[in-house]
Design a protein around this motif. Structure first.
Motif, PDB file in Angstrom:
ATOM      1  N   VAL A 196      -2.178  -2.760   4.383  1.00 34.46           N
ATOM      2  CA  VAL A 196      -1.706  -1.527   3.756  1.00 34.46           C
ATOM      3  C   VAL A 196      -0.604  -0.872   4.575  1.00 34.46           C
ATOM      4  CG1 VAL A 196      -3.964  -1.083   2.719  1.00 34.46           C
ATOM      5  CG2 VAL A 196      -3.386   0.014   4.861  1.00 34.46           C
ATOM      6  N   LYS A 197       0.213  -0.120   3.861  1.00 34.12           N
ATOM      7  CA  LYS A 197       1.181   0.793   4.461  1.00 34.12           C
ATOM      8  C   LYS A 197       0.831   2.154   3.906  1.00 34.12           C
ATOM      9  CE  LYS A 197       5.339  -2.045   4.569  1.00 34.12           C
ATOM     10  NZ  LYS A 197       6.739  -2.085   4.125  1.00 34.12           N
ATOM     11  N   GLU A 198       0.484   3.066   4.785  1.00 32.29           N
ATOM     12  CA  GLU A 198       0.204   4.416   4.312  1.00 32.29           C
ATOM     13  C   GLU A 198       1.518   5.171   4.235  1.00 32.29           C
ATOM     14  OE1 GLU A 198      -3.348   6.464   5.216  1.00 32.29           O
ATOM     15  OE2 GLU A 198      -4.110   4.787   6.393  1.00 32.29           O
ATOM     16  N   GLU A 199       1.507   6.227   3.455  1.00 27.44           N
ATOM     17  CA  GLU A 199       2.695   7.049   3.237  1.00 27.44           C
ATOM     18  C   GLU A 199       3.316   7.431   4.580  1.00 27.44           C
ATOM     19  OE1 GLU A 199       3.679  10.500  -0.005  1.00 27.44           O
ATOM     20  OE2 GLU A 199       1.708  10.460   0.908  1.00 27.44           O
ATOM     21  N   GLY A 200       4.614   7.170   4.723  1.00 24.65           N
ATOM     22  CA  GLY A 200       5.333   7.519   5.945  1.00 24.65           C
ATOM     23  C   GLY A 200       5.321   6.430   7.004  1.00 24.65           C
ATOM     24  N   SER A 201       4.608   5.332   6.777  1.00 18.60           N
ATOM     25  CA  SER A 201       4.528   4.247   7.751  1.00 18.60           C
ATOM     26  C   SER A 201       5.420   3.091   7.314  1.00 18.60           C
ATOM     27  CB  SER A 201       3.082   3.757   7.878  1.00 18.60           C
ATOM     28  OG  SER A 201       3.026   2.640   8.739  1.00 18.60           O
ATOM     29  N   ALA A 202       6.094   2.474   8.281  1.00 17.05           N
ATOM     30  CA  ALA A 202       6.955   1.336   7.971  1.00 17.05           C
ATOM     31  C   ALA A 202       6.236   0.004   8.205  1.00 17.05           C
ATOM     32  CB  ALA A 202       8.209   1.390   8.839  1.00 17.05           C
TER      33      ALA A 202
ATOM     34  N   THR B 283       1.069  -0.042  -5.453  1.00 17.27           N
ATOM     35  CA  THR B 283       1.292   1.295  -4.916  1.00 17.27           C
ATOM     36  C   THR B 283       0.267   2.164  -5.628  1.00 17.27           C
ATOM     37  OG1 THR B 283       3.651   0.892  -4.622  1.00 17.27           O
ATOM     38  CG2 THR B 283       2.925   3.197  -4.588  1.00 17.27           C
ATOM     39  N   ILE B 284      -0.580   2.821  -4.837  1.00 18.04           N
ATOM     40  CA  ILE B 284      -1.657   3.620  -5.418  1.00 18.04           C
ATOM     41  C   ILE B 284      -1.689   5.007  -4.789  1.00 18.04           C
ATOM     42  CG2 ILE B 284      -3.095   1.617  -5.985  1.00 18.04           C
ATOM     43  CD1 ILE B 284      -4.786   2.246  -3.509  1.00 18.04           C
ATOM     44  N   GLN B 285      -2.309   5.908  -5.492  1.00 24.64           N
ATOM     45  CA  GLN B 285      -2.559   7.241  -4.953  1.00 24.64           C
ATOM     46  C   GLN B 285      -4.049   7.308  -4.663  1.00 24.64           C
ATOM     47  OE1 GLN B 285      -1.652  10.494  -7.595  1.00 24.64           O
ATOM     48  NE2 GLN B 285      -1.558  11.947  -5.920  1.00 24.64           N
ATOM     49  N   VAL B 286      -4.396   7.744  -3.453  1.00 25.59           N
ATOM     50  CA  VAL B 286      -5.798   7.832  -3.047  1.00 25.59           C
ATOM     51  C   VAL B 286      -6.133   9.234  -2.566  1.00 25.59           C
ATOM     52  CG1 VAL B 286      -6.039   5.411  -2.401  1.00 25.59           C
ATOM     53  CG2 VAL B 286      -5.287   7.060  -0.693  1.00 25.59           C
TER      54      VAL B 286
ATOM     55  N   PRO C 269     -10.273  17.559   1.148  1.00 24.94           N
ATOM     56  CA  PRO C 269      -9.793  16.241   0.733  1.00 24.94           C
ATOM     57  C   PRO C 269      -8.268  16.205   0.691  1.00 24.94           C
ATOM     58  CG  PRO C 269     -11.553  16.975  -0.702  1.00 24.94           C
ATOM     59  CD  PRO C 269     -11.194  18.133   0.190  1.00 24.94           C
ATOM     60  N   GLU C 270      -7.730  15.109   1.116  1.00 22.58           N
ATOM     61  CA  GLU C 270      -6.287  14.933   1.203  1.00 22.58           C
ATOM     62  C   GLU C 270      -5.890  13.808   0.259  1.00 22.58           C
ATOM     63  OE1 GLU C 270      -3.626  12.963   4.665  1.00 22.58           O
ATOM     64  OE2 GLU C 270      -5.004  14.516   5.322  1.00 22.58           O
ATOM     65  N   THR C 271      -4.766  13.954  -0.425  1.00 19.37           N
ATOM     66  CA  THR C 271      -4.281  12.928  -1.337  1.00 19.37           C
ATOM     67  C   THR C 271      -2.982  12.350  -0.782  1.00 19.37           C
ATOM     68  OG1 THR C 271      -5.226  14.133  -3.193  1.00 19.37           O
ATOM     69  CG2 THR C 271      -3.610  12.476  -3.733  1.00 19.37           C
ATOM     70  N   GLY C 272      -2.831  11.028  -0.894  1.00 20.27           N
ATOM     71  CA  GLY C 272      -1.620  10.375  -0.423  1.00 20.27           C
ATOM     72  C   GLY C 272      -1.423   9.036  -1.112  1.00 20.27           C
ATOM     73  N   GLN C 273      -0.275   8.428  -0.850  1.00 23.95           N
ATOM     74  CA  GLN C 273       0.029   7.122  -1.431  1.00 23.95           C
ATOM     75  C   GLN C 273      -0.191   6.026  -0.409  1.00 23.95           C
ATOM     76  OE1 GLN C 273       3.811   6.632  -3.322  1.00 23.95           O
ATOM     77  NE2 GLN C 273       3.458   8.272  -4.783  1.00 23.95           N
ATOM     78  N   MET C 274      -0.563   4.865  -0.918  1.00 22.48           N
ATOM     79  CA  MET C 274      -0.720   3.670  -0.085  1.00 22.48           C
ATOM     80  C   MET C 274      -0.067   2.503  -0.812  1.00 22.48           C
ATOM     81  SD  MET C 274      -4.732   3.927   1.007  1.00 22.48           S
ATOM     82  CE  MET C 274      -4.730   2.754   2.329  1.00 22.48           C
ATOM     83  N   GLN C 275       0.528   1.637  -0.039  1.00 17.98           N
ATOM     84  CA  GLN C 275       1.056   0.390  -0.570  1.00 17.98           C
ATOM     85  C   GLN C 275       0.079  -0.695  -0.121  1.00 17.98           C
ATOM     86  OE1 GLN C 275       5.124  -0.128   0.525  1.00 17.98           O
ATOM     87  NE2 GLN C 275       5.390  -1.937  -0.736  1.00 17.98           N
ATOM     88  N   ILE C 276      -0.373  -1.524  -1.051  1.00 17.40           N
ATOM     89  CA  ILE C 276      -1.356  -2.568  -0.767  1.00 17.40           C
ATOM     90  C   ILE C 276      -0.672  -3.919  -0.878  1.00 17.40           C
ATOM     91  CG2 ILE C 276      -3.604  -3.535  -1.396  1.00 17.40           C
ATOM     92  CD1 ILE C 276      -3.805  -0.568  -0.739  1.00 17.40           C
ATOM     93  N   GLY C 277      -0.814  -4.739   0.165  1.00 21.13           N
ATOM     94  CA  GLY C 277      -0.209  -6.070   0.188  1.00 21.13           C
ATOM     95  C   GLY C 277      -0.825  -6.998  -0.847  1.00 21.13           C
TER      96      GLY C 277
END
Length: 109
Positions: A51-57, A78-81, A26-34
């Protein structure tokens, strides 16, 4: 007797190894939700999160759901998933399951 014990141990190890499914850790990362869902087309017409996933513009459509997350219109998050591989996904489903770990920020837009 020693030979029988050896065969039983080998058989046990074989069963244990063959039952083990290889999963991606399992991998954990951040997402920005519109703030608003947008019309999109998956299997049929639906409303998708942006959504914008971590590292995406760039924003992109998110066709899946995030377990444990409830989107409230008008708020940007902004959430951690945690991402987990789905062993046998349905033909029309995602091979990745998204699970909310924590809500980092919620901003009215």
């Amino acid at each position: 007797m020693k030979r029988l014990t050896t065969w039983l141990i080998l058989a046990f190890l074989f069963v244990q190894l063959s039952c083990h499914t290889s999963k991606i850790r399992p991998e954990t990362g951040q997402m920005q939700i519109g703030a608003y869902r947008k019309d999109c087309t998956g299997v049929g017409p639906m409303k998708c999160l942006l959504v914008k996933e971590e590292g995406s513009a760039d924003w992109h459509y998110f066709y899946s759901e995030i377990e444990g997350f409830t989107h409230e219109e008008g708020y940007e998050y902004t959430i951690q998933v945690r991402k987990e591989t789905v062993p046998d996904p349905p033909a029309d489903g995602s091979s990745i399951r998204y699970i909310l770990v924590k809500e980092i920020e919620k901003v009215k837009k």
